[in-house]
Design a protein around this motif. Structure first.
Motif, PDB file in Angstrom:
ATOM      1  N   GLU A  66       0.828  -1.204   0.000  1.00 36.46           N
ATOM      2  CA  GLU A  66       0.000   0.000   0.000  1.00 36.46           C
ATOM      3  C   GLU A  66       0.865   1.257   0.000  1.00 36.46           C
ATOM      4  O   GLU A  66       0.579   2.220  -0.716  1.00 36.46           O
ATOM      5  N   VAL A  67       1.931   1.256   0.773  1.00 31.52           N
ATOM      6  CA  VAL A  67       2.856   2.403   0.794  1.00 31.52           C
ATOM      7  C   VAL A  67       3.482   2.589  -0.587  1.00 31.52           C
ATOM      8  O   VAL A  67       3.593   3.723  -1.083  1.00 31.52           O
ATOM      9  N   ASP A  68       3.879   1.497  -1.242  1.00 31.68           N
ATOM     10  CA  ASP A  68       4.445   1.585  -2.588  1.00 31.68           C
ATOM     11  C   ASP A  68       3.425   2.143  -3.578  1.00 31.68           C
ATOM     12  O   ASP A  68       3.753   2.988  -4.415  1.00 31.68           O
ATOM     13  N   ARG A  69       2.177   1.680  -3.470  1.00 31.28           N
ATOM     14  CA  ARG A  69       1.122   2.167  -4.361  1.00 31.28           C
ATOM     15  C   ARG A  69       0.892   3.664  -4.145  1.00 31.28           C
ATOM     16  O   ARG A  69       0.777   4.432  -5.106  1.00 31.28           O
ATOM     17  N   LEU A  70       0.848   4.077  -2.889  1.00 31.40           N
ATOM     18  CA  LEU A  70       0.648   5.503  -2.590  1.00 31.40           C
ATOM     19  C   LEU A  70       1.824   6.343  -3.080  1.00 31.40           C
ATOM     20  O   LEU A  70       1.636   7.472  -3.538  1.00 31.40           O
ATOM     21  N   SER A  71       3.018   5.792  -3.001  1.00 36.31           N
ATOM     22  CA  SER A  71       4.193   6.502  -3.495  1.00 36.31           C
ATOM     23  C   SER A  71       4.096   6.701  -5.009  1.00 36.31           C
ATOM     24  O   SER A  71       4.382   7.788  -5.521  1.00 36.31           O
ATOM     25  N   ARG A  72       3.700   5.646  -5.725  1.00 34.28           N
ATOM     26  CA  ARG A  72       3.533   5.772  -7.188  1.00 34.28           C
ATOM     27  C   ARG A  72       2.429   6.771  -7.512  1.00 34.28           C
ATOM     28  O   ARG A  72       2.561   7.578  -8.433  1.00 34.28           O
ATOM     29  N   GLN A  73       1.337   6.730  -6.749  1.00 34.08           N
ATOM     30  CA  GLN A  73       0.235   7.660  -6.992  1.00 34.08           C
ATOM     31  C   GLN A  73       0.667   9.098  -6.733  1.00 34.08           C
ATOM     32  O   GLN A  73       0.266  10.007  -7.454  1.00 34.08           O
ATOM     33  N   THR A  74       1.506   9.300  -5.744  1.00 35.03           N
ATOM     34  CA  THR A  74       2.023  10.639  -5.452  1.00 35.03           C
ATOM     35  C   THR A  74       2.843  11.153  -6.628  1.00 35.03           C
ATOM     36  O   THR A  74       2.733  12.329  -7.011  1.00 35.03           O
ATOM     37  N   GLU A  75       3.653  10.296  -7.217  1.00 36.12           N
ATOM     38  CA  GLU A  75       4.433  10.693  -8.395  1.00 36.12           C
ATOM     39  C   GLU A  75       3.518  11.091  -9.549  1.00 36.12           C
ATOM     40  O   GLU A  75       3.749  12.102 -10.216  1.00 36.12           O
ATOM     41  N   VAL A  76       2.462  10.297  -9.779  1.00 38.34           N
ATOM     42  CA  VAL A  76       1.503  10.609 -10.841  1.00 38.34           C
ATOM     43  C   VAL A  76       0.828  11.950 -10.551  1.00 38.34           C
ATOM     44  O   VAL A  76       0.670  12.791 -11.453  1.00 38.34           O
ATOM     45  N   ASN A  77       0.439  12.161  -9.293  1.00 40.18           N
ATOM     46  CA  ASN A  77      -0.204  13.418  -8.911  1.00 40.18           C
ATOM     47  C   ASN A  77       0.729  14.602  -9.130  1.00 40.18           C
ATOM     48  O   ASN A  77       0.294  15.666  -9.586  1.00 40.18           O
ATOM     49  N   GLN A  78       2.015  14.443  -8.816  1.00 41.49           N
ATOM     50  CA  GLN A  78       2.980  15.522  -9.023  1.00 41.49           C
ATOM     51  C   GLN A  78       3.093  15.860 -10.506  1.00 41.49           C
ATOM     52  O   GLN A  78       3.160  17.036 -10.880  1.00 41.49           O
ATOM     53  N   LYS A  79       3.112  14.837 -11.366  1.00 43.98           N
ATOM     54  CA  LYS A  79       3.167  15.072 -12.816  1.00 43.98           C
ATOM     55  C   LYS A  79       1.914  15.797 -13.283  1.00 43.98           C
ATOM     56  O   LYS A  79       1.993  16.726 -14.095  1.00 43.98           O
ATOM     57  N   ASN A  80       0.746  15.356 -12.776  1.00 46.70           N
ATOM     58  CA  ASN A  80      -0.512  16.006 -13.147  1.00 46.70           C
ATOM     59  C   ASN A  80      -0.534  17.467 -12.711  1.00 46.70           C
ATOM     60  O   ASN A  80      -0.989  18.338 -13.452  1.00 46.70           O
TER      61      ASN A  80
END
Length: 174
Positions: A66-80
């Motif tokens: 879950e932490v890894d998934r949230l980390s990837r989602q944070t990266e996507v959010n930063q790009k967005n």
């Protein structure tokens, strides 16, 4: 053995007394360690309540995923967010509007000048002049806060309002 203590010059009573004190100290330490161990055992039982080693391992594994998934989602959010900042830079997000009466015989302030600018103060001014019989619409280009065409008082005021509007009111954290 008592002859040994007599030859050394130590009284046997003092040796016995020291041994009793040592035994008491050891008993106090044992009781203290026993209490600490029982508290630790109790905490361990609470931690392991309803869980065995396998299920805890699964639980930890799930949390790490879950932490890894949230980390990837944070990266996507930063790009967005970065993309949105780029888009916002070219949108017309600053405006100024002035309503006025274009003619003495027409009231109600039906005419207006609307300035719409981007963050570089580039955009346009839309001027709608309303009379009893017609409505005229004029569009004037604005580049870096200035027009190459002469502006009316109302258009100048609308442009001033738009230029003075702070486009940094919405702050995005990088």
């Amino acid at each position: 053995m008592s002859t040994f203590f007599e030859k050394v010059g130590i009284d046997l009573g003092i040796v016995v007394l020291l041994l009793i004190v040592l035994v008491l100290v050891m008993m106090i330490m044992t009781v203290s360690m026993s209490l600490r161990l029982s508290r630790l055992n109790q905490k361990y039982r609470i931690f392991m309540k309803g869980k065995d080693g396998q299920s805890l391992e699964k639980l930890f594994s799930a949390r790490f995923k879950e932490v890894d998934r949230l980390s990837r989602q944070t990266e996507v959010n930063q790009k967005n967010i970065s993309e949105l900042k780029k888009i916002q830079g070219v949108t017309l997000n600053k405006y100024g509007i002035v309503k006025y009466d274009a003619f003495d015989d027409v009231g109600g302030k039906m005419s207006f000048a609307l300035a719409m600018l981007d963050k570089n103060n580039t955009g346009y001014i839309l001027n709608a002049i309303h009379s009893r019989d017609n409505c005229f619409l004029y569009l004037k280009e604005i580049v870096k806060g200035e027009s190459y065409i002469m502006l009316s008082e109302e258009e100048v005021e609308a442009l001033r309002q738009a230029v003075m509007m702070n486009s940094d009111d919405i702050e995005v954290i990088s």
